[in-house]
Design an enzyme around this catalytic site. Structure first.
Site, PDB file in Angstrom:
ATOM      1  N   CYS A  93     -30.207 -28.261  11.310  1.00 47.24           N
ATOM      2  CA  CYS A  93     -28.779 -28.069  11.591  1.00 47.24           C
ATOM      3  C   CYS A  93     -28.017 -28.195  10.274  1.00 47.24           C
ATOM      4  O   CYS A  93     -28.369 -27.541   9.307  1.00 47.24           O
ATOM      5  CB  CYS A  93     -28.276 -29.039  12.654  1.00 47.24           C
ATOM      6  SG  CYS A  93     -28.398 -30.775  12.220  1.00 47.24           S
ATOM      7  N   ARG A 129     -27.784 -33.233  14.686  1.00 42.93           N
ATOM      8  CA  ARG A 129     -27.794 -32.472  15.930  1.00 42.93           C
ATOM      9  C   ARG A 129     -29.187 -31.902  16.183  1.00 42.93           C
ATOM     10  O   ARG A 129     -29.627 -31.773  17.322  1.00 42.93           O
ATOM     11  CB  ARG A 129     -26.775 -31.322  15.863  1.00 42.93           C
ATOM     12  CG  ARG A 129     -25.358 -31.744  16.067  1.00 42.93           C
ATOM     13  CD  ARG A 129     -24.410 -30.585  15.790  1.00 42.93           C
ATOM     14  NE  ARG A 129     -24.357 -30.212  14.377  1.00 42.93           N
ATOM     15  CZ  ARG A 129     -23.683 -29.165  13.900  1.00 42.93           C
ATOM     16  NH1 ARG A 129     -23.036 -28.376  14.721  1.00 42.93           N
ATOM     17  NH2 ARG A 129     -23.669 -28.916  12.609  1.00 42.93           N
TER      18      ARG A 129
END
Lengths: 309, 458
Positions: free
Chosen positions: A259, A264
């Site tokens: 990411c 994330r």
């Protein structure tokens, strides 16, 4: 008519039962429901760890017995861009009262992002039973469950790293090799479509840390949040399989997730590896490294030119 | 017609005609019952919104608590006249330290309760970590400069930021002008932040007493310091029979800043009342009636010790449940958002977002802090109505200009100091931060200089 009614009743009962089952049963044995956790608060073999992004969230009320890990100091090295060192990791685990056979349950705010980062680091250092609270902190709160401001005190544990799992992590050179040789590996970008396409450098309100916008050549895009329901719980295994299969990721090839800084993508790493059982490594250098590295190709669908305003 | 003229002598809860607090005999007819009902309605409305907010996803308990804390703060400030400028001025100009004890009481109570909260939030203060989002700021000459500017702004505009907020509820017409000035001042603060950050703030130490002394040691030191201040100020306590009035000008509404005439008189009144009339404590034989209790709670100024203790408790409750008390975060955020949208400011300011304090962000909604200050005004308004203190003051070019200029100084100062008399002085000192004490001293110096320069009489 009566028969139809009876069949209807049966159907409704079945549906209700299915609904109840999906509400309490977790999607995988690596995921625990809020109900399960509530029943194991006093289990000495279960250790709960909160990793929240916002300061003061844990302190103003946490799940009873939960230990607080600060992601930006506890789980990383402050003066090297790296995950926490093995020595500090052992100390951290022991201070939380973790033994080699302890079941460790992570939860946190912000949809479990950094809780998942914690779960990834724990898996990397070979902790055997690492789980995530389904729906995270938000679900626990929404259900009106117990919170406390009291600090936990657990007797020190004796956790020792038996073996690390380096295959859970890849570095720039590894990813570059995949890109340049066209190796049979799926690369999954789990950022928002706008970041993936290169229309923006970072999400709204987040520092723009990269010199280039776009994605790693060959990467496909499935934003992390598509893996969860509205209440933050994970979607069913079938739904998840379909979701990733729709971009050609079916677990038949090794997968690399990334990411912006690796938080994330820990969430998607968890979904793919711990729920679906695929072979997944995380590239935690992520876009802040790739988008800044010299001599590394990018794909920019939006045609953003750096430096021109 | 000033609302106080609506007060009616016939209501059972109306103070006796001899009470000088309500309108010095200017009361003529009206309906006190209706005013009480209006105040109750205002507070009920705040409670209703808080109840509704509690269930709104994404806002929830913190928004709801912010509203209730704000209303309580407004009530306490209005009832106790917890106005930093008035407190400082009474000491500097009136040689009356009575109201100052409210501040000392707030800091003492707040410190004790903060330590209780800290013990749960961060059991070991020696680790080098700081308790989450407590207002512990960098200590540098910039903080001193910002505090002095803030103090000068207080003298010029007649109150600090929180003072203007609660006096807005009393109908003080300079308040909105001063708050507008604060907004502008914040903008100037953002524009001048970079050089101050680079030259000083970036390397300034963030000093937290418990880190060196432990919680017990830091609290002991803090209480000793507050005790010594209390001891030193005893000689400025007015003598028993209400001789604390230095500024006894008649209460006319005119060009002079209303605070200049109102507050010394107030404190004088209270002192007189306290000695002549039946205090609950001092005259045990006095019969406690509903009317006398009503008077004490809703009409006479609360004693400084009780006012301060209430502020201290509120400060700790706010820290435990939402965030340390502060009143400039929403104002600063509005300034920052506007400037960002007008391209006067980039999204990021070096280092600013890494400090704890009254944080500002680019936002497009009302924050918890915005709810807090809105409820503060409503709480104060409700109490101003009940106590007969609501009065729309006259605005002139002159007093509007000084309010604006003072507001600008305060906005600039509180931007650079990461908070105002509430965020940095109160919440910082309660949190045992050195920055709180430094700002305290600097603001006091600024007010002192402002009064000596007669800025408050312009």
């Amino acid at each position: 008519m009566r028969r139809v009614g009876r069949v209807g009743t049966l159907l409704v009962a079945l549906l209700l039962a299915a609904g109840a089952a999906s509400a309490s049963a977790a999607v995988s044995d690596k995921v625990v429901s809020t109900q399960w956790l509530a029943e194991h608060l006093d289990d000495p073999n279960v250790r709960i760890i909160e990793v929240s992004v916002n300061p003061g969230v844990y302190e103003r009320g946490h799940i009873p017995g939960a230990v607080n890990y600060v992601w930006h100091t506890d789980l990383v090295e402050p003066y090297v861009r790296d995950i926490v060192s093995p020595e500090r990791f052992e100390a951290l685990a022991r201070a939380a009262g973790i033994n080699n056979d302890t079941t460790v349950v992570f939860y946190g705010d912000n949809s479990n992002w950094f809780a998942a980062w914690g779960a990834w680091v724990f898996n990397y250092y070979g902790v055997k039973d690492v789980r995530l609270l389904d729906g995270g902190r938000a679900k626990w709160e929404a259900e009106g469950r117990e919170l406390t401001v009291r600090q936990p005190s657990h007797p020190p544990g004796n956790f020792t790293i038996e073996k690390t799992n380096p295959h859970l992590r890849v570095f720039l050179s590894d990813v570059l090799e995949v890109v340049t040789t066209g190796a049979d590996v799926d690369i999954l970008d789990i950022r928002s479509p706008a970041e993936y396409e290169g229309r923006i450098f970072a999400p709204e309100g987040v520092q723009e840390l990269s010199i280039r916008a776009g994605h790693i050549p060959g990467a496909v895009n499935v934003p992390w949040n598509l893996a969860v329901n509205e209440d933050g719980t994970f979607k069913s295994v079938e739904e998840l399989r379909e979701l990733y299969a729709s971009v050609g990721i079916d677990g038949s090839r090794p997968i690399i997730v990334y990411c912006r800084i690796g938080e994330r993508s820990s969430h998607s790493w968890f979904v793919l590896s711990q729920i679906l059982g695929y072979e997944v490594a995380q590239y935690d250098g992520s876009w802040t490294e790739w988008g800044n590295a010299v001599g590394v190709p990018i794909t920019n669908l939006a045609g953003t030119v750096w430096g021109a305003r | 017609m000033p609302v106080r003229e609506l007060y009616q002598g016939q209501h059972p809860l109306t103070p006796p005609p001899s009470d000088p607090l309500v309108g010095s005999g200017r009361r003529v007819g009206g309906n006190y019952g209706a005013i009480v009902a209006l105040s109750a309605g205002l507070l009920a409305a705040v409670a209703g919104v808080a109840w509704w907010l509690h269930n709104v996803p994404g806002l929830g308990a913190e928004a709801s608590m912010s509203l209730l804390i704000g209303a309580a703060f407004g009530i306490i400030m209005q009832r106790g006249r917890f106005c930093f400028f008035c407190i400082f001025r009474d000491l500097i100009e009136g040689k009356n330290s009575g109201p100052f004890y409210a501040l000392l009481s707030a800091l003492a109570m707040g410190s004790v309760l903060y330590v209780v909260v800290f013990g749960a939030f961060l059991p070991n203060p020696a680790t080098g970590r700081l308790p989450p989002d407590a207002h512990i700021g960098p200590v540098s000459w910039v903080l001193v400069m910002a505090g002095v500017a803030f103090g000068l702004g207080m003298a010029l505009s007649g109150a600090c930021v929180s003072g203007h907020l609660y006096r807005l509820g009393e109908g003080y017409s300079r308040a909105p002008i001063a708050l507008l000035g604060t907004l502008v001042g914040f903008g100037l603060g953002f524009m001048t932040w970079r050089p101050f950050y680079l030259s000083s703030i970036s390397t300034a130490p963030v000093l937290w007493l418990p880190h060196y002394l432990g919680y017990g040691g830091a609290l002991a030191l803090q209480l000793v310091l507050l005790g010594l201040l209390a001891l030193a100020l005893m000689r400025y306590l007015p003598p028993g029979k209400g001789q604390g009035v230095e500024d006894g000008r008649p209460g006319t509404v005119g060009d002079s800043p209303p605070d200049a005439r109102e507050n010394p008189q107030d404190s004088g009144r209270d002192v007189r009342q306290g000695s002549r009339e039946h205090g609950l404590q001092s005259h045990g034989g006095e019969k406690v009636t509903l009317a006398s209790v009503w008077q004490r709670v809703f009409q006479r100024r609360w004693p400084p010790g009780i006012t301060g203790a209430a502020v201290g408790v509120l400060g700790a409750v706010a820290y435990l449940r939402v965030a340390p008390l502060g009143v400039t975060s929403q104002i600063g955020s509005i300034a920052r958002t506007l400037m960002t949208e007008w391209n006067l400011l980039e999204g990021r300011l070096n280092g600013l977002d890494s400090f704890s304090g009254c944080v500002t962000r680019v936002i497009h909604t009302i924050s918890n802090n915005g709810l807090l200050i809105s409820a503060l005004v409503v709480g104060s308004l409700a109490m101003a109505l009940v106590s007969g203190r609501f009065e729309l003051t006259r605005l002139t070019w002159r007093n509007a200009t000084t309010a604006l200029a003072g507001g600008i100084l305060m906005g600039w100062g509180s931007m650079l100091a990461l908070g105002c008399t509430v965020g940095t002085l109160l919440s910082g000192t309660m949190a045992l931060a050195v920055s709180g004490w430094v700002f305290f001293g600097a603001v006091f110096t600024g007010v002192w200089a402002g009064i000596k320069l007669r800025l408050h009489r312009i």
